[in-house]
Design a protein around this motif. Structure first.
Motif, PDB file in Angstrom:
ATOM      1  N   THR A 285      31.929   0.679   1.178  1.00 37.21           N
ATOM      2  CA  THR A 285      32.489   0.321  -0.130  1.00 37.21           C
ATOM      3  C   THR A 285      33.748   1.135  -0.409  1.00 37.21           C
ATOM      4  N   VAL A 286      33.684   2.435  -0.156  1.00 34.33           N
ATOM      5  CA  VAL A 286      34.843   3.295  -0.397  1.00 34.33           C
ATOM      6  C   VAL A 286      35.987   2.890   0.521  1.00 34.33           C
ATOM      7  N   PHE A 287      35.683   2.638   1.803  1.00 33.00           N
ATOM      8  CA  PHE A 287      36.741   2.254   2.736  1.00 33.00           C
ATOM      9  C   PHE A 287      37.416   0.953   2.293  1.00 33.00           C
ATOM     10  N   ARG A 288      36.621  -0.065   1.954  1.00 33.90           N
ATOM     11  CA  ARG A 288      37.200  -1.344   1.510  1.00 33.90           C
ATOM     12  C   ARG A 288      38.066  -1.147   0.272  1.00 33.90           C
ATOM     13  N   THR A 289      37.620  -0.299  -0.613  1.00 32.58           N
ATOM     14  CA  THR A 289      38.368  -0.049  -1.851  1.00 32.58           C
ATOM     15  C   THR A 289      39.726   0.582  -1.552  1.00 32.58           C
ATOM     16  N   VAL A 290      39.741   1.643  -0.762  1.00 33.93           N
ATOM     17  CA  VAL A 290      41.019   2.311  -0.483  1.00 33.93           C
ATOM     18  C   VAL A 290      41.899   1.455   0.427  1.00 33.93           C
ATOM     19  N   TYR A 291      41.288   0.691   1.328  1.00 36.04           N
ATOM     20  CA  TYR A 291      42.077  -0.175   2.209  1.00 36.04           C
ATOM     21  C   TYR A 291      42.771  -1.268   1.408  1.00 36.04           C
ATOM     22  N   SER A 292      42.099  -1.760   0.370  1.00 42.96           N
ATOM     23  CA  SER A 292      42.703  -2.817  -0.452  1.00 42.96           C
ATOM     24  C   SER A 292      43.976  -2.329  -1.143  1.00 42.96           C
ATOM     25  N   VAL A 293      44.082  -1.035  -1.371  1.00 45.35           N
ATOM     26  CA  VAL A 293      45.284  -0.470  -1.989  1.00 45.35           C
ATOM     27  C   VAL A 293      46.314  -0.079  -0.926  1.00 45.35           C
ATOM     28  N   LEU A 294      45.862   0.593   0.125  1.00 45.99           N
ATOM     29  CA  LEU A 294      46.782   1.165   1.110  1.00 45.99           C
ATOM     30  C   LEU A 294      47.227   0.179   2.192  1.00 45.99           C
ATOM     31  N   ARG A 295      46.354  -0.754   2.549  1.00 51.32           N
ATOM     32  CA  ARG A 295      46.665  -1.760   3.578  1.00 51.32           C
ATOM     33  C   ARG A 295      47.078  -1.135   4.907  1.00 51.32           C
ATOM     34  N   HIS A 296      46.476  -0.020   5.249  1.00 47.33           N
ATOM     35  CA  HIS A 296      46.768   0.655   6.514  1.00 47.33           C
ATOM     36  C   HIS A 296      45.477   1.335   6.974  1.00 47.33           C
ATOM     37  N   GLN A 297      45.018   0.957   8.161  1.00 46.22           N
ATOM     38  CA  GLN A 297      43.722   1.405   8.680  1.00 46.22           C
ATOM     39  C   GLN A 297      43.595   2.931   8.709  1.00 46.22           C
ATOM     40  N   LYS A 298      44.548   3.602   9.343  1.00 45.60           N
ATOM     41  CA  LYS A 298      44.459   5.060   9.501  1.00 45.60           C
ATOM     42  C   LYS A 298      44.516   5.766   8.142  1.00 45.60           C
ATOM     43  N   ASP A 299      45.433   5.328   7.278  1.00 46.47           N
ATOM     44  CA  ASP A 299      45.518   5.929   5.944  1.00 46.47           C
ATOM     45  C   ASP A 299      44.214   5.722   5.173  1.00 46.47           C
TER      46      ASP A 299
END
Length: 180
Positions: free
Chosen positions: A27-41
């Motif tokens: 859940t946390v990963f999906r949330t931050v990925y939706s903002v950052l749009r970069h796997q490593k970040d």
């Protein structure tokens, strides 16, 4: 179940924190990925969010852990994105101006970006006075809700409400064509 885990983590149970991470890491990963749009970040941000969650658990008031955790994740991701964008902007500014002058596309892109910025700033004047300052502070000056609240001597919730209403006003009154 989550509240039980939270209480065990507060009591110092490291294994409970590992379970909490395993339960909520996607859940946390999906949330931050939706903002950052970069796997490593997003991977880095996810780890940092769990550190923030751990250090903030004493302030957690048992009022919806998932919502609380998601808010921390979103705020952290937005901060990372702003920092990343600011760093890109700074490194772009550090390059010698002569290298850009020879490239017509860069000069043209810079011109249109500056024109769009001027247009956005002009459009801000169309906002109702109650929204203008908070939008300017949050989006242009990149201040936090807390900083805005302190400066305007209002509650943080009032800042959030003003931003929400300002966004709705902009959606209703502005069209994308106005900015192209």
């Amino acid at each position: 179940m989550t509240d039980d885990l939270v209480e065990r983590v507060r009591a110092g149970n490291e294994h409970a924190f590992r379970i909490l991470i395993e339960t909520h890491k996607d859940t946390v990963f999906r949330t931050v990925y939706s903002v950052l749009r970069h796997q490593k970040d997003a991977e880095d941000a996810t780890q940092e969010v769990f550190i923030k969650i751990y250090t903030s658990l004493p302030q957690y008031k048992n009022q919806g852990f998932k919502t609380w955790m998601t808010r921390i994740a979103v705020n952290h991701a937005i901060d990372m994105k702003r920092k990343r964008d600011r760093n890109k902007e700074e490194s772009h500014e550090e390059q010698p101006k002569e290298t850009h002058l020879g490239q017509a596309e860069d000069v043209e892109a810079l011109f249109f970006r500056n024109e769009r910025r001027k247009l956005v700033l002009q459009k801000l004047d169309d906002l109702p006075a109650g929204y203008r300052e908070v939008v300017q502070d949050y989006y242009i000056n990149e201040k936090t809700h807390q900083q805005i609240a302190e400066e305007q001597q209002i509650q943080v919730k009032s800042v959030e409400v003003k931003l929400y209403r300002a966004r709705n006003w902009m959606k209703k009154h502005w069209k994308e064509e106005d900015f192209s």
